[in-house]
Scaffold this active site. Structure first.
Site, short mmCIF file in Angstrom:
data_model
loop_
_atom_site.label_atom_id
_atom_site.label_comp_id
_atom_site.label_asym_id
_atom_site.label_seq_id
_atom_site.Cartn_x
_atom_site.Cartn_y
_atom_site.Cartn_z
N GLU A 57 33.36 35.39 39.70
CA GLU A 57 33.30 35.18 41.15
C GLU A 57 32.56 36.34 41.81
O GLU A 57 32.51 37.45 41.27
CB GLU A 57 34.74 35.08 41.68
CG GLU A 57 34.83 34.82 43.17
CD GLU A 57 36.23 34.34 43.61
OE1 GLU A 57 37.16 34.43 42.80
OE2 GLU A 57 36.34 33.89 44.76
N ASN A 204 37.70 24.28 45.74
CA ASN A 204 38.58 25.17 44.99
C ASN A 204 39.83 25.44 45.83
O ASN A 204 39.71 25.82 47.00
CB ASN A 204 37.87 26.50 44.71
CG ASN A 204 38.83 27.56 44.17
OD1 ASN A 204 39.22 27.51 43.02
ND2 ASN A 204 39.22 28.51 45.02
N GLU A 205 40.97 25.26 45.22
CA GLU A 205 42.23 25.49 45.94
C GLU A 205 42.12 24.92 47.37
O GLU A 205 42.35 25.63 48.37
CB GLU A 205 42.63 26.97 45.92
CG GLU A 205 42.87 27.45 44.50
CD GLU A 205 43.56 28.81 44.35
OE1 GLU A 205 43.75 29.50 45.36
OE2 GLU A 205 43.90 29.17 43.22
N TYR A 271 48.62 31.86 37.59
CA TYR A 271 48.54 33.31 37.35
C TYR A 271 49.90 33.83 36.92
O TYR A 271 50.93 33.50 37.53
CB TYR A 271 48.07 34.04 38.62
CG TYR A 271 46.59 33.85 38.86
CD1 TYR A 271 45.66 34.55 38.10
CD2 TYR A 271 46.12 32.96 39.82
CE1 TYR A 271 44.30 34.38 38.30
CE2 TYR A 271 44.75 32.78 40.02
CZ TYR A 271 43.85 33.49 39.25
OH TYR A 271 42.50 33.32 39.43
N GLU A 328 41.65 28.53 36.27
CA GLU A 328 41.99 29.92 36.62
C GLU A 328 43.33 30.24 35.98
O GLU A 328 44.33 29.55 36.27
CB GLU A 328 42.07 30.14 38.14
CG GLU A 328 40.72 30.15 38.81
CD GLU A 328 40.78 30.51 40.28
OE1 GLU A 328 41.67 31.27 40.70
OE2 GLU A 328 39.91 30.01 41.03
N GLN A 377 39.27 37.16 35.33
CA GLN A 377 37.87 36.82 35.39
C GLN A 377 37.10 37.66 34.38
O GLN A 377 37.67 38.58 33.82
CB GLN A 377 37.33 37.05 36.79
CG GLN A 377 38.04 36.24 37.85
CD GLN A 377 37.33 36.23 39.21
OE1 GLN A 377 36.24 36.77 39.37
NE2 GLN A 377 37.96 35.63 40.20
O1 AHR Z 1 40.68 34.66 40.94
C1 AHR Z 1 40.97 35.16 42.19
C2 AHR Z 1 41.32 34.07 43.21
O2 AHR Z 1 42.52 33.45 42.85
C3 AHR Z 1 40.35 32.93 43.31
O3 AHR Z 1 39.27 33.22 44.13
C4 AHR Z 1 41.18 31.84 43.90
O4 AHR Z 1 40.76 30.56 43.54
C5 AHR Z 1 42.57 32.15 43.39
O5 AHR Z 1 43.51 32.11 44.39
#
Ligand code: AHR
Length: 525
Positions: A57, A204-205, A271, A328, A377
């Site tokens: 990103e 995205n999201e 995450y 992600e 990432q």
């Molecule tokens: O990876 C960091 C961020 O996490 C991304 O930009 C977003 O899609 C997610 O919330």
């Protein structure tokens, strides 16, 4: 013999017996037992190599500084991309690279990133530190990067602040090889041939940073965007809808129900937060076994999430035509002290490497549904493969796990029954061992992780249905401390070594894994 006599006799023979007893008791105390059965003649489905995708990103130094330094930099580079990082990423055989976001994607307008670089507009990266976005890396630069590291592009298109026309035009600009104003503009900007770009994310999201939409509204928008994103010149688009994070299953179900017929995949983001708390995520270095255990056990939640999202999808897609794109994932910790909190910079420890290996085992196990995934990432951001600081760069422990797992790219998943012991800490328990077995080009490929912080594990694998010859390419990644990291002063503190602590007798493979380790090997016949 009475107990007292026994111990007296022991006493007399202690010179001989004591070392033997210590050895036997010691071994049984520290070498926990685990077993697995692998049915090598009944392969299941292919493990798509795209599960091993990456994500880059425009965030912090993930792109600028970490990958792009510009052609005039004194850091050796090719067309602006630093040679050291390009080389390391090429060696990692990355199947696809997601770009330009993330949240950034929904404020990115592709026309800002074409034409002469010194004439491109300066925007503000409002999500990530409010820094200037000078658009030095745009479509042509990114596509050059994909060529340099030999990967497929995965473009994430702007739905949040963009338009249907903007995305449709971007697809045409990149992939149409005939005569149109947009295709000719691409040629004027230096690219004659149309690019092949299969993977397109549509938003995205979209429930959050990508527009704060409701599921029904997004599903309609997805249908509209997907309608005008065309297959030009033999380039077949693979359209990925924006899914939810964590356990919000209703979004997945609604979007698949209402727009499933127009998508190839829907995403899932997860995450790992060691603390489970976004306000205080826990450190990426200098932590104790509590944070080690917590990180690993939170990472293992991926299994439940994938299972449940997939079950919701089954209602409308029992054949599993639509993939779950876990585009992600990874551990997210507090930012490193002294860094811009918007840059999401963190260290990467042996714990994080094991979060990667155990997550990849989960994704492999679900590879009938999960056919694309992207760790977050690639460079300098979150659970990165590579860290840079000016001219310096290092490979993280997570890099080495991705390197080990290349054995499973496009291999056939083998059924495995794993009877693992447990790793208990502060009254909580997780499995001590995680693994994937696959088969490709006649060889069985095995990756095994010992999650335990202090106990070695013996794993006995009964590999059925094949003739086994010898073990090759066996490597191990391990560390002494739960929070061990690589630093610029000691970049190879955690690095792969040859692995020899195994034996193969007939079809029984016995592995001995030290605590906190992951191994890879192949068995050829
Ligand atoms: O990876 C960091 C961020 O996490 C991304 O930009 C977003 O899609 C997610 O919330």
């Amino acid at each position: 013999m009475l107990a007292s006599e026994f111990f007296r006799s022991l006493d007399m023979k202690k010179f001989l017996l004591t070392p033997l007893l210590v050895l036997l008791l010691g071994c049984s105390a520290i070498m926990a037992q685990n077993s697995m059965v692998i049915t090598a003649d009944q392969p299941q489905n292919k493990i798509s190599e795209h599960i091993y995708g990456q994500f880059s990103e425009h965030l912090g130094t993930g792109m600028y500084g970490g990958l792009w330094v510009g052609p005039d930099s004194d850091i050796p580079n090719t067309d602006g991309f630093r040679n050291d990082v390009v080389k390391a990423l090429k060696e990692l055989k990355i199947p696809n690279l997601r770009w330009p976001g993330g949240c950034f994607a929904d404020e990115y307008h592709w026309r800002d990133g074409i034409g002469p670089r010194d004439e491109r507009p300066v925007r503000i990266n409002t999500h990530w530190g409010m820094v200037e976005e000078k658009n030095q890396v745009g479509t042509h630069e990114f596509m050059r990067l994909t060529e340099l590291i030999d990967t497929e592009p995965y473009i994430s298109a702007n739905v949040g602040s963009g338009t249907v026309e903007e995305m449709a035009n971007w697809v045409e600009y990149m992939t149409f090889d005939g005569n149109s104003t947009l295709a000719n503009l691409r040629r004027e900007n230096g690219q004659d041939e149309a690019w092949k770009v299969k993977f397109w994310g549509i938003g995205n999201e979209s429930w959050g940073c990508g527009g704060n939409m409701q599921a029904d509204y997004y599903a309609d928008l997805f249908r509209q965007y997907a309608t005008y994103a065309k297959d030009f010149s033999g380039n077949e688009l693979y359209k990925i809808a924006s899914g939810f994070s964590d356990e919000n299953y209703w979004w997945t179900e609604t979007v698949v129900e209402e727009a499933g017929n127009q998508m190839d995949a829907i995403s899932l983001h997860y995450y790992t937060l060691a603390t489970g708390n976004w306000g205080n995520k826990g450190p990426s270095k200098d932590f104790s076994e509590d944070m080690y255990f917590a990180g690993l056990s939170q990472g293992l939640k991926m299994d439940e999430l994938v299972t449940r999202h997939s079950t919701r999808m089954d209602k409308y897609d029992p054949e599993k035509r639509i993939a779950l794109a876990v585009d992600e994932w990874g551990i997210w910790t507090d930012p490193l002290e002294g860094t811009n909190p918007g840059f999401l910079q963190q260290q990467n420890s042996i714990r994080d490497a094991l979060i990667a290996s155990t997550t990849l085992d989960i994704l492999n196990a679900h590879s009938d549904r999960v056919r694309i995934a992207n760790i977050a990432q690639t460079v300098n951001v979150l659970q990165a493969m590579i860290l840079t600081d000016g001219k310096q760069m290092l490979k993280t422990p997570t890099y080495h796990v991705f390197d080990f797992y290349t054995v499973h790219h496009n291999a056939m998943l083998l059924p495995m029954h794993l009877d693992a012991g447990t790793y208990e800490h502060n009254g909580k328990s997780i499995p001590a061992v995680s693994a994937t077995a696959s088969k490709k080009d006649g060889s069985v490929r095995l990756t095994v992780t010992n999650l335990h912080a202090t106990e070695a594990q013996e794993v006995t694998a009964d590999i059925r249905g094949v003739d086994l010859g010898s073990v090759t390419n066996a490597r191990i990644l391990t560390a002494d401390e739960v929070d061990a990291i690589n630093t610029f002063d000691n970049p190879n503190n955690i690095s792969p070594e040859e692995y020899e602590d195994y034996s193969l007798e007939g079809n029984e493979l016995t592995l001995r894994l030290p605590s906190k380790s992951v191994i890879v090997l192949r068995i050829t016949n």
